[in-house]
Scaffold this active site. Structure first.
Site, PDB file in Angstrom:
ATOM      1  N   ASP A  79       0.825  -1.208   0.000  1.00 61.33           N
ATOM      2  CA  ASP A  79       0.000   0.000   0.000  1.00 61.33           C
ATOM      3  C   ASP A  79       0.860   1.259   0.000  1.00 61.33           C
ATOM      4  O   ASP A  79       1.847   1.357   0.740  1.00 61.33           O
ATOM      5  CB  ASP A  79      -0.894  -0.018   1.251  1.00 61.33           C
ATOM      6  CG  ASP A  79      -1.819   1.179   1.342  1.00 61.33           C
ATOM      7  OD1 ASP A  79      -2.401   1.556   0.299  1.00 61.33           O
ATOM      8  OD2 ASP A  79      -1.963   1.735   2.443  1.00 61.33           O
ATOM      9  N   SER A 204     -11.165   5.575   7.118  1.00 57.11           N
ATOM     10  CA  SER A 204     -11.346   5.595   8.573  1.00 57.11           C
ATOM     11  C   SER A 204     -12.177   6.786   9.021  1.00 57.11           C
ATOM     12  O   SER A 204     -12.868   6.719  10.042  1.00 57.11           O
ATOM     13  CB  SER A 204      -9.985   5.645   9.274  1.00 57.11           C
ATOM     14  OG  SER A 204      -9.295   4.428   9.134  1.00 57.11           O
TER      15      SER A 204
END
Length: 275
Positions: A79, A204
């Site tokens: 990532d 998030s």
């Protein structure tokens, strides 16, 4: 279970959870949560996590081993790699997908560098995610409030050959509250313009209901890291507050691992899954 690529999940047109690993307890928790939900999951190793461990190989090999032993399909993904060398190392270690992030460069340089990395990855059967539009909040590099232009995104995908695109639609990395406002209309326009799956970074900070709406609007891969770190930390703090004399790390890391597993099962079972 044999190893799979993130691309095997996202091309199916369903929302899929992609969660970051920092230590082995994270990997175990993410897989346990996915098994409880009966859904596939993507384990992500960020460039920051690689710096924390001082190397990619130890944490990558651990995640690959955990993925092989899982009862559901698990992909291991690199990532937010800004280093071409790190991408090449991940490919050599057997990761099935990478996210190469050259979004801090100008458009032409982003296209040139991303095209080179995509060609290398595709030569080795590795799926590639890239970024356009600079998602906010990552170490001060990305511009807050940036938005991805659908026409530019379509040109970028055509020019680079990437398999998925991370887009800027109102989210920001490292948010500890869930107050981000996602531009659902822009997601829908990007979905119509871009022929590859769309990825939402900074998830998030997005409330559950808006995550579900984002998937319905066209997001396929949903990246969540900070929220799960907060869940883990809250559980560890609570255990240590109740057991102040404990020094065995297994005693307090286990509640963190269990809490993350429960939250992952909830997220991928009811929030980010479509279809």
């Amino acid at each position: 279970m044999p190893l799979v690529s993130a691309g095997e999940f996202v091309v199916a047109g369903q929302g899929v959870g992609a969660f970051n690993v920092i230590q082995l307890e994270h990997a175990e928790a993410l897989i346990a949560g996915a098994e409880a939900a009966g859904r596939p999951v993507i384990l992500q190793i960020s460039e920051n996590a690689v710096r924390y461990h001082s190397a990619l190989e130890p944490i990558a090999v651990a995640c690959l081993a955990a993925a092989r032993a899982a009862k559901v399909p698990v992909a291991v993904h690199l990532d937010h790699a800004t280093s071409p060398e790190l991408v090449r190392e991940a490919v050599g270690l057997g990761l099935g997908s990478v996210m190469f992030d050259a979004s801090a460069l100008d458009y032409d340089a982003n296209v040139a560098t991303t095209s080179e990395m995509t060609a290398h990855c595709h030569d080795h059967g590795v799926w590639v995610e890239a970024e356009l539009g600079e998602v906010g909040g990552k170490d001060g590099v990305h511009a807050p409030g940036a938005r991805t232009d659908p026409e530019e995104a379509a040109r970028f995908v055509a020019a680079t050959g990437v398999d998925a695109l991370a887009v800027a639609v109102g989210t920001s990395h490292a948010m500890t509250d869930r107050t981000a406002s996602v531009d659902l209309d822009l997601i829908a326009r990007l979905r119509d313009a871009v022929p590859v799956p769309l990825v939402l970074h900074g998830s998030s900070g997005v409330p559950d209901a808006d995550l579900t709406r984002a998937v319905e609007a066209g997001i396929v891969k949903v990246n969540i890291a900070t929220h799960l770190n907060k869940v883990f930390t809250d559980a560890v703090r609570a255990y240590l507050a109740d057991h102040p004399t404990v020094v065995d790390t297994r005693k307090y890391l286990a509640p963190g691992r269990d809490a993350v597993a429960r939250e992952v099962a909830r997220l991928i079972g009811t929030v980010v899954t479509r279809g």
